[in-house]
Design a protein around this motif. Structure first.
Motif, mmCIF file in Angstrom:
data_model
loop_
_atom_site.group_PDB
_atom_site.id
_atom_site.type_symbol
_atom_site.label_atom_id
_atom_site.label_comp_id
_atom_site.label_asym_id
_atom_site.label_seq_id
_atom_site.Cartn_x
_atom_site.Cartn_y
_atom_site.Cartn_z
ATOM 1 N N GLU A 1 34.912 42.344 36.732
ATOM 2 C CA GLU A 1 36.316 42.029 36.971
ATOM 3 C C GLU A 1 36.537 40.543 36.738
ATOM 4 O OE1 GLU A 1 38.075 43.395 40.529
ATOM 5 O OE2 GLU A 1 37.009 45.308 40.487
ATOM 6 N N PRO A 2 37.716 40.192 36.207
ATOM 7 C CA PRO A 2 37.967 38.770 35.938
ATOM 8 C C PRO A 2 38.046 37.964 37.237
ATOM 9 C CG PRO A 2 39.849 40.129 35.274
ATOM 10 C CD PRO A 2 38.793 41.045 35.778
ATOM 11 N N THR A 3 37.549 36.752 37.150
ATOM 12 C CA THR A 3 37.574 35.881 38.320
ATOM 13 C C THR A 3 38.966 35.290 38.489
ATOM 14 O OG1 THR A 3 36.898 33.964 37.028
ATOM 15 C CG2 THR A 3 35.132 35.294 37.980
ATOM 16 N N LEU A 4 39.158 34.558 39.558
ATOM 17 C CA LEU A 4 40.448 33.941 39.832
ATOM 18 C C LEU A 4 40.829 32.945 38.733
ATOM 19 C CD1 LEU A 4 42.837 33.485 41.796
ATOM 20 C CD2 LEU A 4 41.476 31.679 42.833
ATOM 21 N N MET A 5 39.891 32.136 38.295
ATOM 22 C CA MET A 5 40.180 31.153 37.249
ATOM 23 C C MET A 5 40.511 31.839 35.918
ATOM 24 S SD MET A 5 40.305 28.227 38.527
ATOM 25 C CE MET A 5 40.391 27.257 37.059
#
Length: 85
Positions: A14-18
């Motif tokens: 899953e994509p990170t916050l950044m």
């Protein structure tokens, strides 16, 4: 042979916050650029009311003073001619 092939899709993290911030920041940046380009290509017509209000608020004295100041600023001193010997 058929038992050796694995057709399951690879696991995608899953994509990170950044990564999310970067993704949506680029998206909104592209929309902003499109709006800026459209603002240059399709200018908003000026309303006729704003033009007439500007002329009514100025008095004739102010207009005459600005014209006189501009005329005096444009005058250049005359060049002196050389004296004949």
């Amino acid at each position: 042979m058929a038992a050796e092939l694995d057709f399951t899709p690879p696991e995608i993290p899953e994509p990170t916050l950044m990564e999310n911030i970067l993704h949506y920041g680029l998206f909104f940046g592209a929309i902003f650029q499109l709006i800026c380009v459209l603002a240059i290509i399709l200018p908003i017509p000026k309303s006729h009311k704003t033009d007439t209000e500007g002329f009514e608020s100025k008095s004739s004295e102010v207009v005459k003073k600005t014209k006189a100041a501009a005329a005096s600023a444009n005058k250049k001193p005359k060049k002196e001619t050389k004296k004949k010997r």
